[in-house]
Design a protein around this motif. Sequence first.
Motif, mmCIF file in Angstrom:
data_model
loop_
_atom_site.group_PDB
_atom_site.id
_atom_site.type_symbol
_atom_site.label_atom_id
_atom_site.label_comp_id
_atom_site.label_asym_id
_atom_site.label_seq_id
_atom_site.Cartn_x
_atom_site.Cartn_y
_atom_site.Cartn_z
ATOM 1 N N ALA A 24 0.155 -1.485 0.044
ATOM 2 C CA ALA A 24 0.172 -0.250 -0.145
ATOM 3 C C ALA A 24 0.660 1.118 0.250
ATOM 4 N N VAL A 36 1.321 3.794 -3.639
ATOM 5 C CA VAL A 36 1.045 4.780 -3.261
ATOM 6 C C VAL A 36 1.557 6.237 -3.616
ATOM 7 N N PHE A 77 0.483 8.093 -7.178
ATOM 8 C CA PHE A 77 0.119 9.311 -6.582
ATOM 9 C C PHE A 77 1.148 10.089 -6.320
ATOM 10 N N ASN A 78 2.564 10.233 -6.037
ATOM 11 C CA ASN A 78 3.404 10.980 -5.535
ATOM 12 C C ASN A 78 4.662 11.230 -6.210
ATOM 13 N N TRP A 116 -7.407 11.569 -0.302
ATOM 14 C CA TRP A 116 -8.484 10.373 -1.329
ATOM 15 C C TRP A 116 -7.297 8.704 -1.195
ATOM 16 N N PRO A 117 -6.011 9.163 -1.672
ATOM 17 C CA PRO A 117 -4.889 7.781 -2.145
ATOM 18 C C PRO A 117 -4.391 7.540 -0.738
ATOM 19 N N TYR A 118 -4.267 8.356 0.035
ATOM 20 C CA TYR A 118 -3.179 8.108 1.098
ATOM 21 C C TYR A 118 -4.388 8.082 2.293
ATOM 22 N N ALA A 172 -4.690 4.065 1.309
ATOM 23 C CA ALA A 172 -3.741 3.258 1.673
ATOM 24 C C ALA A 172 -3.467 3.067 2.916
ATOM 25 N N SER A 232 -2.821 -0.152 5.308
ATOM 26 C CA SER A 232 -1.880 -0.786 5.599
ATOM 27 C C SER A 232 -2.509 -1.291 7.834
ATOM 28 N N ILE A 279 2.626 4.604 6.093
ATOM 29 C CA ILE A 279 1.735 6.015 4.768
ATOM 30 C C ILE A 279 3.035 6.954 4.928
ATOM 31 N N ALA A 311 5.618 8.320 2.439
ATOM 32 C CA ALA A 311 4.649 8.182 0.920
ATOM 33 C C ALA A 311 3.723 9.746 0.451
ATOM 34 N N ILE A 312 3.679 10.416 1.551
ATOM 35 C CA ILE A 312 3.022 11.318 1.758
ATOM 36 C C ILE A 312 3.880 13.163 0.881
#
Length: 417
Positions: A196, A200, A204-205, A231-233, A236, A240, A258, A261-262
């Motif tokens: 996840a 993501v 998305f990043n 929303w994707p995070y 995810a 997770s 996560i 990943a942001i």
Amino acid sequence: MYRVWNFLSAYSLLLVFGALLALAWANIDYDSYHHFVEYPIWDYAPIGHYHDGHRTLTLHYLINDVLMALFFAIAGKEVWEAVALKDGSLRGKKALTPLIATSGGILGPVAVYFGIALLMGGTTFADTSNGWAIPIATDIAFAYLIGRLIFGNGHPAVGFLLLLAIADDAIGLIILAIFYPSGELAPEWLLLSLAAAVIVFFVFNSLPRRMDRGDQSRTRSTWMRTKLGVWPYVIAGCISWYGFMRAGIHPALGLLPIIPAIPHADRAFGIFADAERHLTDLLNTLEHALKSPVEVILFFFGLANAGVLFNAVGDATWLVLAGLLVGKPIGIWFMGWLAAGPMRLGLPQGMKTADLFVLGCVAAIGFTVSLFIASVAFEPGFVQDSAKMGALLSFSAAIMAFVAAKVFKTEKMEGGN
């Protein structure tokens, strides 16, 4: 009203109110309090305590295992920025003295806890040994409040204290994940959390940023931010969290993978720095949006976990208190002195060796994370309640800190943030 809310949220006072309400309720009518906390919201649920072949989502599980994941996510965000970003507080030589002092704040409480448990003899060690991690925690919000009252806003010891507290809790998170599984371990489920986070991040990043190279308007990254937002995070994060739950690792830590990943700022501005309020990256925006809801969650955390009887004082109470009130100040002072003196790493300008002991007393307020660890270290019953009582009584460290500051003639410095 806005000022009142800011004051309450800045120092997690809603948590105190929740804990006080729980104490009063439990001692007036323990049965109704226990019925409220363990109220079954959803039997045969996909998440919750596993018992008799099925899961039940109780109010206690919802608060401790689901909602508290947001609290640990905010703490994890600060730790990750301090370690990974440029100018991070836990990077380089400047962090060495606080980190070495933190090791004393871990080893000291554990040594005192185990040492006294052995000296007590009988079945004390066997009954209480699993609670060794309870006194390692430092409550960041309350330690920060007392630290500012003692040292003043401009004293370098306040920054040192924040650094120590966040490192302390980072180690606490690792210990919680390794030594306090929430069920039978099935580590293969962690691959779901890892997948996840990786997916993501790249989809998305990283990928939109790569595609935007040479495009000053950053068309694709902007589209992701404006159209998809968080929303994707969020999705995810839910995946997770579920992976952690099924892996048998405490799911309150499930959002941590996560965080890296942001999309985030390029550099760190300090632990809980005021400057972060003006940043518009998604990670800081999320933290700002979560701050008020998390304060409300902490109220319910206090309400769901601090309801112990006043007579629930036992061996675990004294072990937790000794670990916090004796082991932590001495451990932080000794290891801080070792780093600053013999190891020649020094202290921040304006801070003296005696301040380390005062700071160690402040760091002995274990409250939030200590309560959390107590709730997972022991099964519900007298030993758990007595350990929680030790965590609640750790507020007495504040009195000890003021006395120590008076004895060592700590100078208050105003200024700063």
